[in-house]
Design a protein around this motif. Structure first.
Motif, PDB file in Angstrom:
ATOM      1  N   LEU A  73       0.866  -1.174   0.000  1.00 38.09           N
ATOM      2  CA  LEU A  73       0.000   0.000   0.000  1.00 38.09           C
ATOM      3  C   LEU A  73       0.899   1.219   0.000  1.00 38.09           C
ATOM      4  N   LYS A  74       0.685   2.092  -0.960  1.00 36.29           N
ATOM      5  CA  LYS A  74       1.443   3.330  -1.013  1.00 36.29           C
ATOM      6  C   LYS A  74       0.501   4.483  -0.715  1.00 36.29           C
ATOM      7  N   PHE A  75       0.843   5.267   0.303  1.00 35.45           N
ATOM      8  CA  PHE A  75       0.112   6.476   0.656  1.00 35.45           C
ATOM      9  C   PHE A  75       0.851   7.615  -0.038  1.00 35.45           C
ATOM     10  N   SER A  76       0.185   8.291  -0.965  1.00 31.34           N
ATOM     11  CA  SER A  76       0.848   9.299  -1.786  1.00 31.34           C
ATOM     12  C   SER A  76       0.079  10.614  -1.775  1.00 31.34           C
ATOM     13  N   PHE A  77       0.824  11.711  -1.956  1.00 32.90           N
ATOM     14  CA  PHE A  77       0.222  13.034  -2.092  1.00 32.90           C
ATOM     15  C   PHE A  77       0.178  13.483  -3.549  1.00 32.90           C
ATOM     16  N   SER A  78       0.671  12.675  -4.476  1.00 33.22           N
ATOM     17  CA  SER A  78       0.848  13.085  -5.863  1.00 33.22           C
ATOM     18  C   SER A  78      -0.361  12.741  -6.733  1.00 33.22           C
ATOM     19  N   ILE A  79      -1.043  13.768  -7.225  1.00 28.94           N
ATOM     20  CA  ILE A  79      -2.169  13.524  -8.122  1.00 28.94           C
ATOM     21  C   ILE A  79      -1.679  12.972  -9.462  1.00 28.94           C
ATOM     22  N   SER A  80      -0.459  13.321  -9.858  1.00 29.30           N
ATOM     23  CA  SER A  80       0.109  12.767 -11.090  1.00 29.30           C
ATOM     24  C   SER A  80       0.288  11.261 -10.966  1.00 29.30           C
ATOM     25  N   GLU A  81       0.756  10.823  -9.820  1.00 34.86           N
ATOM     26  CA  GLU A  81       0.915   9.386  -9.585  1.00 34.86           C
ATOM     27  C   GLU A  81      -0.448   8.698  -9.582  1.00 34.86           C
ATOM     28  N   PHE A  82      -1.423   9.322  -8.946  1.00 35.07           N
ATOM     29  CA  PHE A  82      -2.793   8.799  -8.927  1.00 35.07           C
ATOM     30  C   PHE A  82      -3.321   8.618 -10.352  1.00 35.07           C
ATOM     31  N   ASP A  83      -3.163   9.653 -11.188  1.00 35.06           N
ATOM     32  CA  ASP A  83      -3.630   9.576 -12.573  1.00 35.06           C
ATOM     33  C   ASP A  83      -2.907   8.480 -13.355  1.00 35.06           C
ATOM     34  N   PHE A  84      -1.589   8.365 -13.159  1.00 38.73           N
ATOM     35  CA  PHE A  84      -0.810   7.327 -13.832  1.00 38.73           C
ATOM     36  C   PHE A  84      -1.310   5.938 -13.445  1.00 38.73           C
ATOM     37  N   ALA A  97       5.878  -2.595 -11.290  1.00 38.16           N
ATOM     38  CA  ALA A  97       4.940  -3.322 -10.435  1.00 38.16           C
ATOM     39  C   ALA A  97       3.537  -3.268 -11.027  1.00 38.16           C
ATOM     40  N   ASP A  98       2.760  -4.316 -10.777  1.00 42.66           N
ATOM     41  CA  ASP A  98       1.359  -4.321 -11.181  1.00 42.66           C
ATOM     42  C   ASP A  98       0.552  -3.512 -10.173  1.00 42.66           C
ATOM     43  N   TYR A  99      -0.403  -2.738 -10.670  1.00 43.65           N
ATOM     44  CA  TYR A  99      -1.264  -1.933  -9.826  1.00 43.65           C
ATOM     45  C   TYR A  99      -2.629  -2.600  -9.746  1.00 43.65           C
ATOM     46  N   TYR A 100      -3.174  -2.722  -8.520  1.00 39.01           N
ATOM     47  CA  TYR A 100      -4.445  -3.408  -8.323  1.00 39.01           C
ATOM     48  C   TYR A 100      -5.604  -2.459  -8.039  1.00 39.01           C
ATOM     49  N   PHE A 111      -3.824   9.822  -1.657  1.00 36.50           N
ATOM     50  CA  PHE A 111      -4.130   8.742  -2.581  1.00 36.50           C
ATOM     51  C   PHE A 111      -3.519   7.466  -2.020  1.00 36.50           C
ATOM     52  N   VAL A 112      -4.290   6.389  -2.050  1.00 37.59           N
ATOM     53  CA  VAL A 112      -3.783   5.109  -1.568  1.00 37.59           C
ATOM     54  C   VAL A 112      -3.796   4.148  -2.744  1.00 37.59           C
ATOM     55  N   ILE A 113      -2.630   3.566  -2.997  1.00 34.60           N
ATOM     56  CA  ILE A 113      -2.433   2.679  -4.138  1.00 34.60           C
ATOM     57  C   ILE A 113      -2.102   1.289  -3.612  1.00 34.60           C
ATOM     58  N   GLU A 114      -2.843   0.287  -4.065  1.00 29.95           N
ATOM     59  CA  GLU A 114      -2.459  -1.094  -3.768  1.00 29.95           C
ATOM     60  C   GLU A 114      -1.733  -1.624  -4.986  1.00 29.95           C
ATOM     61  N   MET A 115      -0.556  -2.175  -4.750  1.00 34.80           N
ATOM     62  CA  MET A 115       0.266  -2.618  -5.861  1.00 34.80           C
ATOM     63  C   MET A 115       1.038  -3.883  -5.501  1.00 34.80           C
ATOM     64  N   GLU A 116       1.612  -4.481  -6.508  1.00 32.48           N
ATOM     65  CA  GLU A 116       2.458  -5.650  -6.329  1.00 32.48           C
ATOM     66  C   GLU A 116       3.672  -5.264  -5.489  1.00 32.48           C
ATOM     67  N   TYR A 117       4.047  -6.150  -4.577  1.00 31.95           N
ATOM     68  CA  TYR A 117       5.250  -5.894  -3.776  1.00 31.95           C
ATOM     69  C   TYR A 117       6.425  -6.577  -4.455  1.00 31.95           C
ATOM     70  N   LEU A 118       7.374  -5.781  -4.906  1.00 37.21           N
ATOM     71  CA  LEU A 118       8.601  -6.303  -5.518  1.00 37.21           C
ATOM     72  C   LEU A 118       9.717  -6.219  -4.485  1.00 37.21           C
ATOM     73  N   HIS A 119      10.299  -7.335  -4.174  1.00 33.60           N
ATOM     74  CA  HIS A 119      11.378  -7.365  -3.181  1.00 33.60           C
ATOM     75  C   HIS A 119      12.598  -6.613  -3.702  1.00 33.60           C
ATOM     76  N   SER A 120      13.283  -5.946  -2.819  1.00 37.45           N
ATOM     77  CA  SER A 120      14.486  -5.212  -3.199  1.00 37.45           C
ATOM     78  C   SER A 120      15.588  -6.181  -3.605  1.00 37.45           C
ATOM     79  N   LEU A 121      16.453  -5.714  -4.475  1.00 36.78           N
ATOM     80  CA  LEU A 121      17.620  -6.512  -4.848  1.00 36.78           C
ATOM     81  C   LEU A 121      18.578  -6.578  -3.670  1.00 36.78           C
ATOM     82  N   PRO A 122      19.226  -7.702  -3.462  1.00 39.24           N
ATOM     83  CA  PRO A 122      20.176  -7.772  -2.356  1.00 39.24           C
ATOM     84  C   PRO A 122      21.362  -6.848  -2.606  1.00 39.24           C
TER      85      PRO A 122
END
Length: 124
Positions: A73-84, A97-100, A111-122
């Protein structure tokens, strides 16, 4: 029950499940910075029916949290990100990442975005 009474009752029911401006302020503005884990957990549980398990990270636009569903879950203030994100919901992509789901709160304040969780590279 008249149609008008039914409508009023439904509005009251909806108002009880949507965050108030005060709920948003409690999440966004606190003494420890913009977000904190406990506030995010309470908000996600109350308004999204999600359990947050840990913070993934913070950036210029907000903060991200891992859920018990192994999504982010990403909590965002960006309307541009929301639109994307709205344009890319449920579109499989090998390059990001896939957006759900995406949801706007408080007249486009959060804005709250639910998305695929991609693990960080080691780290090497």
């Amino acid at each position: 029950m008249t149609l008008s009474e039914t409508y009023k009752k439904r509005i009251q029911e909806l108002a009880s499940i949507l965050p108030s401006e005060k709920d948003l302020e409690n999440l966004i503005y606190n003494n420890e910075g913009i977000f904190n884990l406990e506030n995010a957990k309470q908000f996600a549980k109350k308004f999204l029916n999600y359990d947050i398990t840990k913070e993934v990270g913070e950036g210029n636009n907000g903060a991200s949290y891992l859920t018990s569903k192994n999504t982010k879950l990403k909590f965002s203030f960006s309307i541009s990100e929301f639109d994307f994100v709205r344009q890319h919901i449920n579109q499989k992509n090998d390059f990001m990442a896939d957006y759900y789901k995406v949801k706007s709160f408080g007249e486009d304040k959060l804005f709250v975005i639910e998305m695929e969780y991609l693990h960080s590279l080691p780290e090497e």
